[in-house]
Scaffold this motif. Structure first.
Motif, PDB file in Angstrom:
ATOM      1  N   ALA A   1      -5.250   0.888  -4.812  1.00  0.00           N
ATOM      2  CA  ALA A   1      -5.288   2.288  -4.090  1.00  0.00           C
ATOM      3  C   ALA A   1      -6.669   2.960  -4.244  1.00  0.00           C
ATOM      4  O   ALA A   1      -6.906   3.570  -2.886  1.00  0.00           O
ATOM      5  CB  ALA A   1      -4.033   3.201  -4.662  1.00  0.00           C
TER       6      ALA A   1
ATOM      7  N   ARG B   1      -6.536  -1.588   3.134  1.00  0.00           N
ATOM      8  CA  ARG B   1      -6.793  -0.214   2.409  1.00  0.00           C
ATOM      9  C   ARG B   1      -8.070   0.352   3.161  1.00  0.00           C
ATOM     10  O   ARG B   1      -8.419   1.362   2.445  1.00  0.00           O
ATOM     11  CB  ARG B   1      -6.700  -0.558   1.049  1.00  0.00           C
ATOM     12  CG  ARG B   1      -5.543  -1.003   0.409  1.00  0.00           C
ATOM     13  CD  ARG B   1      -5.603  -1.453  -1.036  1.00  0.00           C
ATOM     14  NE  ARG B   1      -4.245  -1.932  -1.458  1.00  0.00           N
ATOM     15  CZ  ARG B   1      -3.560  -2.907  -1.191  1.00  0.00           C
ATOM     16  NH1 ARG B   1      -3.961  -3.832  -0.392  1.00  0.00           N
ATOM     17  NH2 ARG B   1      -2.480  -3.172  -1.904  1.00  0.00           N
ATOM     18  N   ASP B   2      -8.559  -0.030   4.146  1.00  0.00           N
ATOM     19  CA  ASP B   2      -9.671   0.597   4.807  1.00  0.00           C
ATOM     20  C   ASP B   2      -9.049   1.055   6.269  1.00  0.00           C
ATOM     21  O   ASP B   2      -9.367  -0.102   6.973  1.00  0.00           O
ATOM     22  CB  ASP B   2     -10.907  -0.128   4.793  1.00  0.00           C
ATOM     23  CG  ASP B   2     -11.994   0.499   5.304  1.00  0.00           C
ATOM     24  OD1 ASP B   2     -11.996   1.458   6.042  1.00  0.00           O
ATOM     25  OD2 ASP B   2     -13.157  -0.098   4.963  1.00  0.00           O
ATOM     26  N   ALA B   3      -8.806   2.131   6.253  1.00  0.00           N
ATOM     27  CA  ALA B   3      -8.253   2.579   7.708  1.00  0.00           C
ATOM     28  C   ALA B   3      -8.926   2.257   8.969  1.00  0.00           C
ATOM     29  O   ALA B   3      -8.386   2.012   9.937  1.00  0.00           O
ATOM     30  CB  ALA B   3      -7.665   4.156   7.688  1.00  0.00           C
TER      31      ALA B   3
ATOM     32  N   LYS C   1      -8.793   2.728  -0.878  1.00  0.00           N
ATOM     33  CA  LYS C   1      -8.555   3.717   0.420  1.00  0.00           C
ATOM     34  C   LYS C   1      -9.387   4.721   0.653  1.00  0.00           C
ATOM     35  O   LYS C   1      -9.619   5.291   1.883  1.00  0.00           O
ATOM     36  CB  LYS C   1      -6.967   4.326   0.240  1.00  0.00           C
ATOM     37  CG  LYS C   1      -5.910   3.435   0.319  1.00  0.00           C
ATOM     38  CD  LYS C   1      -4.414   3.907   0.156  1.00  0.00           C
ATOM     39  CE  LYS C   1      -3.529   3.083   0.184  1.00  0.00           C
ATOM     40  NZ  LYS C   1      -1.996   3.565  -0.020  1.00  0.00           N
TER      41      LYS C   1
ATOM     42  N   THR D   1       0.786  -1.350   0.119  1.00  0.00           N
ATOM     43  CA  THR D   1      -0.100  -0.033   0.038  1.00  0.00           C
ATOM     44  C   THR D   1       0.810   1.224   0.194  1.00  0.00           C
ATOM     45  O   THR D   1       0.211   2.484   0.168  1.00  0.00           O
ATOM     46  CB  THR D   1      -0.793   0.001   1.189  1.00  0.00           C
ATOM     47  OG1 THR D   1      -0.243   0.059   2.442  1.00  0.00           O
ATOM     48  CG2 THR D   1      -1.787  -1.206   1.166  1.00  0.00           C
TER      49      THR D   1
END
Length: 262
Positions: free
Chosen positions: A40, A79-81, A43, A32
């Motif tokens: 990307a 990619r998913d905070a 995100k 990432t």
């Protein structure tokens, strides 16, 4: 923990255990930090998994779902905070599985569930989409887009077209970005009739709605291709991004390939 417990056993509530260090089963890039990360785009989205745990999923379809989750959840969790959300069609504790940040935890949750019941895909989607649209209408600037990945082996037992069409119409009315909501139907199992039904959701909603300008928010990908060909890296990319990326939605070739004989 055995997901194929007897039909008399009640599915237990999920208890967190040590995270597993899972690796994708396909050859998929996971970095990432590089500028050319092909995932990307994720995100910017909240990723939601809706897993079919109906009775028809027992056996091959349930095993394929486990393999599919091992392949795609590392891509999404990295990619998913704030973590992904996981719902099941029937499992009573489904609403508890939110903000999951590791792929190992996803698999742990999956292993606590046993298949059983009907396939109320439309009802479950409505419970996800309706409150989301209400939040978006109130706060469009701060509400992240959502990428809903539905893993299922068959045709829904209820009306799944209506909530999807209603969602698309609402998004059109609000002039939301084209990628605000995406719904990916990821088919496991090998039911030809189910594949046709899911394909109709991808290609036939405009006709069903009577609106030729209705936005396209649905994509479909089968887990296995003809002759049990497996997903390629490009196929995995389409699974996780096809419903929110129009170029990927249109692509149908190069998604599966036969593994060479040992």
């Amino acid at each position: 923990m055995n997901p194929f417990r007897s039909q008399g056993d009640a599915p237990p509530a999920y208890t967190p255990g040590p995270a597993q260090n899972l690796q994708p089963t396909m050859d998929t890039p996971r970095s990432t930090s590089t500028a050319d990360d092909q995932y990307a785009f994720l995100k910017s989205f909240d990723t939601i998994f809706l897993i079919d745990d109906s009775g028809s999923m027992a056996g091959r379809s349930w095993r394929e779902t486990g393999k599919a989750l091992e392949t795609i959840t590392p891509i999404c969790t990295e990619r998913d905070a704030d973590g992904i959300d996981i719902f099941f069609l029937n499992h009573p504790d489904s609403s508890l599985y939110k903000n999951v940040t590791t792929a190992g935890t996803v698999i742990e949750i999956f292993q606590t569930v046993r298949p059983g019941g009907a396939t109320p895909t439309g009802q479950r989607l409505q419970k996800i989409l309706k409150p989301y649209l209400q939040r978006y209408e109130k706060n469009p600037e701060t509400t992240k887009p959502i990428n809903v990945i539905v893993i299922t082996d068959g045709e829904p037992s209820d009306d799944v077209e209506a909530p999807i069409i209603a969602c698309a119409k609402k998004l059109d009315k609000l002039e939301a970005p084209a990628w605000q909501v995406g719904i990916q139907f990821f088919q496991v199992g090998n039911e030809a009739g189910a594949r046709e039904a899911l394909k109709q959701l991808d290609d036939g909603l405009r006709e069903a709605s009577g609106d030729d300008e209705l936005r396209d928010i649905v994509d479909t990908v089968p887990f296995m291709g003809d002759d049990d060909a497996e997903l390629t890296g490009h196929g995995v990319l389409k699974v996780v991004c096809g419903a929110i990326h129009r170029k990927l939605d249109r692509q149908t070739k190069g998604l599966h390939q036969k593994r060479p004989e040992a």
